[in-house]
Design a protein around this motif. Structure first.
Motif, mmCIF file in Angstrom:
data_model
loop_
_atom_site.group_PDB
_atom_site.id
_atom_site.type_symbol
_atom_site.label_atom_id
_atom_site.label_comp_id
_atom_site.label_asym_id
_atom_site.label_seq_id
_atom_site.Cartn_x
_atom_site.Cartn_y
_atom_site.Cartn_z
ATOM 1 N N THR A 168 1.017 -1.198 0.114
ATOM 2 C CA THR A 168 0.089 0.075 0.138
ATOM 3 C C THR A 168 0.771 1.253 0.016
ATOM 4 O O THR A 168 0.577 2.270 -0.778
ATOM 5 C CB THR A 168 -0.973 -0.068 1.292
ATOM 6 O OG1 THR A 168 -1.717 -1.111 1.185
ATOM 7 C CG2 THR A 168 -1.865 1.235 1.069
ATOM 8 N N ASP A 169 1.864 1.298 0.952
ATOM 9 C CA ASP A 169 2.827 2.494 0.836
ATOM 10 C C ASP A 169 3.474 2.780 -0.526
ATOM 11 O O ASP A 169 3.566 3.766 -1.058
ATOM 12 C CB ASP A 169 3.984 2.205 1.876
ATOM 13 C CG ASP A 169 3.412 2.160 3.232
ATOM 14 O OD1 ASP A 169 2.355 2.774 3.550
ATOM 15 O OD2 ASP A 169 4.155 1.517 4.150
ATOM 16 N N ILE A 170 3.916 1.425 -1.171
ATOM 17 C CA ILE A 170 4.615 1.692 -2.452
ATOM 18 C C ILE A 170 3.770 2.165 -3.546
ATOM 19 O O ILE A 170 3.920 3.069 -4.322
ATOM 20 C CB ILE A 170 5.237 0.400 -2.836
ATOM 21 C CG1 ILE A 170 6.505 0.106 -1.939
ATOM 22 C CG2 ILE A 170 5.546 0.378 -4.315
ATOM 23 C CD1 ILE A 170 7.332 -1.085 -2.026
ATOM 24 N N LEU A 171 2.429 1.585 -3.729
ATOM 25 C CA LEU A 171 1.434 2.011 -4.629
ATOM 26 C C LEU A 171 0.901 3.555 -4.235
ATOM 27 O O LEU A 171 0.610 4.071 -5.328
ATOM 28 C CB LEU A 171 0.078 1.077 -4.546
ATOM 29 C CG LEU A 171 0.549 -0.375 -4.927
ATOM 30 C CD1 LEU A 171 -0.571 -1.477 -4.612
ATOM 31 C CD2 LEU A 171 0.723 -0.717 -6.544
ATOM 32 N N THR A 172 0.545 3.779 -3.130
ATOM 33 C CA THR A 172 0.310 5.197 -2.845
ATOM 34 C C THR A 172 1.492 5.960 -3.404
ATOM 35 O O THR A 172 1.173 7.197 -3.923
ATOM 36 C CB THR A 172 0.143 5.372 -1.393
ATOM 37 O OG1 THR A 172 -0.809 4.599 -0.665
ATOM 38 C CG2 THR A 172 -0.174 6.837 -1.019
ATOM 39 N N ALA A 173 2.738 5.719 -3.083
ATOM 40 C CA ALA A 173 3.892 6.674 -3.578
ATOM 41 C C ALA A 173 3.872 6.956 -5.364
ATOM 42 O O ALA A 173 4.048 7.842 -5.538
ATOM 43 C CB ALA A 173 5.167 6.128 -3.083
ATOM 44 N N VAL A 174 3.530 5.612 -5.781
ATOM 45 C CA VAL A 174 3.519 5.555 -7.261
ATOM 46 C C VAL A 174 2.547 6.580 -7.848
ATOM 47 O O VAL A 174 2.613 7.381 -8.718
ATOM 48 C CB VAL A 174 3.455 4.258 -7.648
ATOM 49 C CG1 VAL A 174 3.402 4.018 -9.317
ATOM 50 C CG2 VAL A 174 4.835 3.418 -7.506
ATOM 51 N N GLN A 175 1.283 6.205 -7.159
ATOM 52 C CA GLN A 175 0.063 6.917 -7.763
ATOM 53 C C GLN A 175 0.083 8.394 -7.542
ATOM 54 O O GLN A 175 -0.142 9.383 -8.335
ATOM 55 C CB GLN A 175 -1.086 6.539 -6.861
ATOM 56 C CG GLN A 175 -2.645 7.043 -7.504
ATOM 57 C CD GLN A 175 -2.821 6.353 -8.842
ATOM 58 O OE1 GLN A 175 -2.948 5.093 -9.033
ATOM 59 N NE2 GLN A 175 -2.529 6.973 -10.114
ATOM 60 N N GLU A 176 0.858 8.886 -6.336
ATOM 61 C CA GLU A 176 1.089 10.410 -6.054
ATOM 62 C C GLU A 176 2.048 11.036 -6.875
ATOM 63 O O GLU A 176 1.854 11.919 -7.649
ATOM 64 C CB GLU A 176 1.578 10.555 -4.617
ATOM 65 C CG GLU A 176 0.383 10.242 -3.615
ATOM 66 C CD GLU A 176 0.959 10.248 -1.952
ATOM 67 O OE1 GLU A 176 2.109 10.553 -1.839
ATOM 68 O OE2 GLU A 176 0.264 10.429 -1.182
ATOM 69 N N GLY A 177 3.064 10.276 -7.347
ATOM 70 C CA GLY A 177 4.060 10.688 -8.333
ATOM 71 C C GLY A 177 3.581 10.654 -9.678
ATOM 72 O O GLY A 177 3.751 11.794 -10.451
ATOM 73 N N VAL A 178 2.496 9.724 -10.356
ATOM 74 C CA VAL A 178 1.894 9.961 -11.338
ATOM 75 C C VAL A 178 0.884 11.028 -11.522
ATOM 76 O O VAL A 178 0.997 11.821 -12.693
ATOM 77 C CB VAL A 178 1.128 8.833 -11.712
ATOM 78 C CG1 VAL A 178 0.350 8.826 -13.061
ATOM 79 C CG2 VAL A 178 1.882 7.529 -12.066
ATOM 80 N N GLU A 179 0.436 11.461 -10.448
ATOM 81 C CA GLU A 179 -0.475 12.459 -10.361
ATOM 82 C C GLU A 179 0.096 13.835 -10.407
ATOM 83 O O GLU A 179 -0.141 14.760 -10.713
ATOM 84 C CB GLU A 179 -1.486 12.301 -9.122
ATOM 85 C CG GLU A 179 -2.579 11.061 -9.100
ATOM 86 C CD GLU A 179 -3.155 11.010 -8.111
ATOM 87 O OE1 GLU A 179 -3.073 11.556 -6.844
ATOM 88 O OE2 GLU A 179 -4.121 10.239 -8.204
ATOM 89 N N ALA A 180 1.186 13.813 -9.503
ATOM 90 C CA ALA A 180 2.082 15.164 -9.490
ATOM 91 C C ALA A 180 2.997 15.542 -11.041
ATOM 92 O O ALA A 180 3.021 16.518 -11.174
ATOM 93 C CB ALA A 180 3.021 15.050 -8.273
ATOM 94 N N HIS A 181 3.245 14.411 -11.395
ATOM 95 C CA HIS A 181 4.157 14.794 -12.529
ATOM 96 C C HIS A 181 3.124 14.659 -13.770
ATOM 97 O O HIS A 181 3.850 15.391 -14.836
ATOM 98 C CB HIS A 181 5.230 13.652 -12.826
ATOM 99 C CG HIS A 181 6.373 13.996 -11.716
ATOM 100 N ND1 HIS A 181 6.218 13.322 -10.390
ATOM 101 C CD2 HIS A 181 7.549 14.666 -11.659
ATOM 102 C CE1 HIS A 181 7.336 13.841 -9.927
ATOM 103 N NE2 HIS A 181 8.136 14.547 -10.658
ATOM 104 N N ASN A 182 2.266 14.061 -13.786
ATOM 105 C CA ASN A 182 1.409 13.640 -15.088
ATOM 106 C C ASN A 182 2.137 13.261 -16.231
ATOM 107 O O ASN A 182 2.171 14.315 -17.289
ATOM 108 C CB ASN A 182 0.659 14.995 -15.429
ATOM 109 C CG ASN A 182 -0.514 14.670 -16.549
ATOM 110 O OD1 ASN A 182 -0.903 13.524 -16.647
ATOM 111 N ND2 ASN A 182 -1.074 15.583 -16.928
ATOM 112 N N PRO A 183 3.102 12.305 -16.270
ATOM 113 C CA PRO A 183 3.848 12.185 -17.156
ATOM 114 C C PRO A 183 3.475 11.751 -18.559
ATOM 115 O O PRO A 183 2.584 10.802 -18.671
ATOM 116 C CB PRO A 183 5.014 10.932 -16.561
ATOM 117 C CG PRO A 183 3.971 10.243 -15.861
ATOM 118 C CD PRO A 183 2.957 11.272 -15.104
#
Length: 719
Positions: A168-183
């Motif tokens: 959950t910690d890792i998936l949350t960090a990935v999702q937040e990274g995707v939303e922040a960078h919108n790559p």
């Protein structure tokens, strides 16, 4: 200008455009890919209407029509059967059925425009330009090697920040990274990150996790992993995945992104019409073929599915003369003072363009009585070949980029970002130009022809001989030459006032051969290394001190080999500096002795002793207990998958053993190393430095023993 194109199962196509405000999507529901069927031999009179009627009844065929196309560069327009397909995945199966559904013998029919990659086909057929209209945003996801085989990650890096903890910690960090960078681009250390994250989300019951920009599709698998062999070298291609709305660059499976940067990739995107994701995983030959296919498409020429090019008849004497490579002047082993290196700029591509060497015009019927290729008697048509139109823009563009790099470097405060962009673009184009010659002789090349390969070599031999003769006549002595490079030093038998200026000679040779001869470098000295167990010079092993600069140029020796541990490389370079400063083998041996003492004292950091070697076959197929085998056994024990074609990194801890205890993997906690083994590697590296002076490893060991003996005697006397 879509930077990414997605294909949905229902046949719809999504075009994603990059804008300053983020990506936008356009849906298309009317795209129908097309392939063609035609007689293989233009002299064969085949009626394709029966096959057309069969295809018209096929549920996967949208429609058919007879159209005029050129089935080859050497053929005029002919009537061929065009087949429009309902879904892009059905093109190859339907093409295979062409021979089964027709009454003609196998070999009479040929299919065209069949085996294109999906996004490239779409761009080619619709005219869509995949060059991004705006700067692409990126996000890097990476996992350490110890996690790559795990079903659940315990550690993952998001944009450089390491995250550990529960799924959950890792998936949350990935999702937040995707939303922040919108790559727009996901740069992954391995493409396996994509399915693993989704599996973790499923197991953890996190339904809202997604990397995709399209709500109904999370990800797609485009290809399974595979192992291949190319030119005797084993390679590994990992599984490929697609995330709608984002391009994926797999760092473990990308040549151009690894060798250049995103700017280099984008330059080739604009030339090949292969979008970012496909360009990133493509090989040099794949990209070169795409550029050639674009030129063929512009000329109305179809692309053969399977190469079917016979080699023109040649007398035995011509076969003998043609089966030769570039010209080589064997290097004079030893150290040479005041050496200049001259290189022909992009020799082989420029031969193609200045001599009009192209598969469609070599050995033409209209000039069969001409002898245009030196020594081979091949004719070359006066009509401009298609390969010239492919390569000349690339040659011109790289020349312009190199000029821009030079101008930027001369600025008082160079723009480092601008330089990185230019270097990336220049490097990408260089690789295309490097490969264009060899690809003409590649049996699976779509448009290659062996006669082109032979003709290019013939011209190259003549050009290098011309340069050698003129340089020697001008008072310079050739000490080495290979294919497109030549090394010269002032001829001691010619007075300085009689020796011609080297720059003037290079200009004269340039005008004579119509290809620029550039002064690549001036060296205070260059040393050419002998071959192993031979006094003859090794063609590609040398090192030299660049004049007026605090740097060395090294080729072929350990410091340039990818498997060499950092410590060995550093010591070899230290020895080069000692050699340059003193020209004394004793000084070099002193540096070697100090390094050996540090080794045996355990003072060398473990990370500086890591070796990296490529795995050539599965573990069970090895018959000898090599270091690679020991490393593979340790990897298997740790449930780490290392496939043929991939690298494995390890430290040698006890080379006397034959078991897996012989080495330790680089990521393990390593407390010791085999000092005697690394001493042998050091001596080998120093032998490369001293061998031009006549030293071999036996003499080096003898000298080291003589140096150490007084120390041992003194110690005994004190006792």
């Amino acid at each position: 200008m879509p930077f990414s194109i997605d294909f949905l199962d229902d046949g719809r196509v999504l075009e994603w455009d990059a804008t300053a405000d983020g990506a936008t999507v356009t849906e298309h529901g009317d795209y129908t890919p097309r392939f063609y069927v035609a007689p293989r031999d233009p002299a064969t009179d085949l009626d394709l209407t029966t096959l057309q009627s069969v295809y018209d009844q096929h549920p996967d065929v949208v429609g058919t029509e007879m159209v005029a196309r050129r089935p080859g560069f050497r053929r005029d327009e002919e009537t061929v059967l065009a087949v429009d397909v309902a879904h892009i995945d059905r093109v190859p199966p339907l093409a295979r059925q062409a021979r089964q559904l027709s009454a003609y013998p196998v070999g009479d029919l040929a299919c065209f425009n069949v085996d294109f990659s999906r996004e490239f086909r779409y761009c080619l057929e619709t005219g869509a330009d995949p060059t991004p209209a705006s700067e692409l945003s990126t996000l890097r996801l990476s996992v350490p090697v110890t996690e790559t085989s795990n079903d659940i990650y315990g550690e993952l890096s998001v944009a450089g920040d390491t995250v550990t903890g529960s799924p959950t910690d890792i998936l949350t960090a990935v999702q937040e990274g995707v939303e922040a960078h919108n790559p727009d681009v996901l740069v992954c250390s391995t493409s396996g990150i994509v399915p693993t994250l989704y599996e973790m989300a499923t197991d953890a019951g996190i339904d809202e996790f997604t990397l995709s920009r399209w709500p109904s599709v999370d990800y797609q698998q485009l290809a399974s992993q595979s192992t291949y062999s190319s030119y005797g070298r084993v390679g590994h291609s990992p599984a490929r995945y697609n995330v709608p709305g984002r391009a994926i660059i797999d760092e473990s499976n990308t040549f151009f992104y690894g060798e250049t940067n995103l700017d280099g990739v984008l330059d080739l995107v604009s030339r090949s019409k292969k979008p970012v994701q496909e360009l990133a995983w493509a090989s040099i030959g794949n990209v070169l073929t795409a550029i050639q296919i674009c030129e063929a498409h512009n000329r109305g020429v179809l692309v053969p599915w399977n190469s079917w090019r016979h080699e023109f008849y040649k007398p035995m004497g011509t076969l003998h003369d043609a089966d030769r490579g570039g010209f080589i002047f064997a290097p004079e082993v030893g150290v040479h003072e005041d050496v200049h290196e001259l290189d022909f700029s992009s020799l082989y591509p420029n031969i193609i363009c200045t001599r009009n060497v192209s598969p469609d015009v070599i050995r033409c019927e209209c000039h069969h009585d001409r002898d245009d290729v030196p020594g081979l008697g091949y004719s070359i048509c006066d009509e401009r070949g298609y390969l010239v139109d492919v390569l000349q823009p690339i040659i011109d563009a790289r020349d312009e980029i190199k000029a821009a790099i030079h101008r930027e470097q001369q600025c008082e405060n160079p723009d480092e970002d601008r330089l990185a962009e230019l270097e990336g673009r220049s490097g990408a184009l260089k690789w295309i130009l490097v490969a264009c010659f060899g690809y003409q002789g590649f049996s699976n090349a779509k448009f290659g022809r062996i006669e082109c390969h032979e003709a290019i070599n013939a011209f190259a031999r003549e050009i290098l001989l011309t340069a050698k003769q003129r340089l020697e006549a001008g008072g310079w002595r050739v000490v080495h030459g290979i294919v497109d490079s030549i090394w010269v030093t002032p001829d001691p038998d010619v007075d300085d006032e009689d020796r011609e200026d080297l720059e003037a000679l290079a200009t004269e040779i340039t005008e004579a051969v119509e290809i620029r001869l550039e002064h690549e470098a001036h060296y205070d000295w260059v040393a050419f290394v002998p071959q192993c167990e031979s006094d003859a010079g090794a063609l590609t092993k040398y090192f030299g001190k660049v004049a007026g600069a605090d740097e060395f140029k090294v080729r072929g020796i350990e410091a340039r080999q990818r498997s060499t541990p950092p410590f060995i490389e550093k010591i070899q370079r230290d020895c080069l500096e000692q050699f340059d400063a003193t020209r004394s083998p004793e000084a070099v041996l002193s540096s070697l002795r100090d390094a050996i003492d540090r080794l045996h004292a355990g003072e060398v950091p473990i990370e500086d002793l890591v070796e990296r070697n490529r795995v050539s076959k599965p573990l069970e197929r090895y018959t000898q207990n090599t270091q690679n085998v020991a490393a593979l056994k340790r990897a298997r024990d740790q449930n780490l998958a290392v496939h043929p074609g991939q690298d494995i990194e390890y430290v040698v801890v006890d080379d006397e053993k034959n078991s897996r205890e012989r080495v330790a993997l680089a990521h393990e906690d390593i407390e010791t190393y085999d000092a005697s083994y690394y001493e042998t590697q050091l001596i080998r590296a120093v032998e490369s430095v001293l061998s031009p002076l006549g030293w071999n490893r036996t003499e080096i060991r003898r000298e080291l023993a003589d140096i150490r003996m007084p120390e041992l005697t003194a110690f005994t006397d004190r006792k």
